[in-house]
Design an enzyme around this catalytic site. Structure first.
Site, PDB file in Angstrom:
ATOM      1  N   GLU A  94       2.120  -0.633   1.394  1.00  0.00           N
ATOM      2  CA  GLU A  94       0.786  -1.179   1.092  1.00  0.00           C
ATOM      3  C   GLU A  94       0.490  -2.653   0.817  1.00  0.00           C
ATOM      4  O   GLU A  94      -0.485  -3.226   0.818  1.00  0.00           O
ATOM      5  CB  GLU A  94       0.313  -0.420  -0.160  1.00  0.00           C
ATOM      6  CG  GLU A  94      -0.070   1.098  -0.015  1.00  0.00           C
ATOM      7  CD  GLU A  94      -0.810   1.459   1.267  1.00  0.00           C
ATOM      8  OE1 GLU A  94      -2.091   0.962   1.305  1.00  0.00           O
ATOM      9  OE2 GLU A  94      -0.766   2.396   2.033  1.00  0.00           O
ATOM     10  N   GLU A 103      -6.556  -6.938  -0.963  1.00  0.00           N
ATOM     11  CA  GLU A 103      -6.689  -6.555   0.177  1.00  0.00           C
ATOM     12  C   GLU A 103      -7.211  -7.926   1.252  1.00  0.00           C
ATOM     13  O   GLU A 103      -7.859  -8.799   0.512  1.00  0.00           O
ATOM     14  CB  GLU A 103      -7.854  -5.499   0.463  1.00  0.00           C
ATOM     15  CG  GLU A 103      -8.134  -4.946   1.656  1.00  0.00           C
ATOM     16  CD  GLU A 103      -8.936  -3.855   1.732  1.00  0.00           C
ATOM     17  OE1 GLU A 103      -9.825  -3.714   2.754  1.00  0.00           O
ATOM     18  OE2 GLU A 103      -9.152  -3.180   0.554  1.00  0.00           O
TER      19      GLU A 103
END
Length: 228
Positions: A94, A103
């Site tokens: 991730e 992100e």
């Protein structure tokens, strides 16, 4: 001279209390023994030197956060190794080997307007942050309540405080993944990203490869049911 029943009961209660208090310390010690500086830094060293996560994510922050989750990595020695390996596989995947704190694409606010219990705050974005990339106003709201930070008004805390950041990852893991670890690694993929990777859509061989590698490092068989 024999102890009275009262004294025996008091002694039993005292010893039970000591044993109960010692359990979290023992479990955290087991985690620390597996997540050595060499193991943790071995993941991070793969990331580019320019990555924000290189200075943000630390082993000390992880262990500090793990103190709040004594059930993480509990069970038999092999079960503990497999769970910790699985957790760090998903963290590795991730975050790009602990590179990314947030992100990459920050254009999506990930605001679920139907969630009236944890309503979005105007101007706040709930995109992925932290080791498991916590996403969505619902997750930020619940995690904030559980951990003790204002997830709705200050979601950026997850990208600013490394201990809270790891706590969000462990909170998500213990809430959504821990219960299925004994079903095999594939079950953890299902809970983390099943909608995109399971059921024949896109089985993620990269995660499985990491898992096999980390299990080997911990000296444990990866077990069965590796894919989802």
């Amino acid at each position: 001279m024999a102890l009275s029943n009262l004294n025996k009961d008091s002694l039993t209660f005292f010893l039970f209390g000591i044993f109960t208090l010692a359990i979290p310390t023992i479990v955290v010690s087991q985690v620390a023994n597996l997540v050595t500086p060499e193991f943790f830094d071995g993941i991070k060293n793969v990331a580019d030197p320019s990555c924000a996560g290189k200075s943000f994510y630390t082993r000390d922050a992880f262990l500090n956060a793990a103190n709040s989750y004594p059930e993480f990595g509990s069970g038999s020695a092999d079960d503990s190794k497999r769970e910790i390996a699985a957790f760090f596989v998903h963290v590795t995947h991730e975050t790009g080997h602990l590179c990314y704190v947030e992100e990459i694409d920050k254009s999506n606010a990930y605001c679920d307007t139907s969630n009236t219990q944890y309503p979005c705050v105007p101007g706040k974005f709930y995109y992925g942050r932290g080791p498991i990339q916590l996403t969505g106003n619902g997750n930020y709201g619940v995690a904030g309540q559980a951990i003790g930070f204002d997830g709705l008004n200050s979601p950026e805390t997850v990208a600013n405080d490394p201990v809270i950041s790891f706590k969000t990852a462990l909170w998500f893991w213990m809430t959504n993944v821990h219960s299925v670890v004994n079903q095999g690694f594939g079950a953890t993929i299902q809970r983390i990203n099943g909608a995109f990777e399971c059921g024949g859509k896109q089985p993620d061989k990269v995660r499985i490869g990491y898992y096999t590698d980390y299990c080997n490092k911990f000296g444990v068989s990866p077990g069965e049911n590796l894919s989802c």
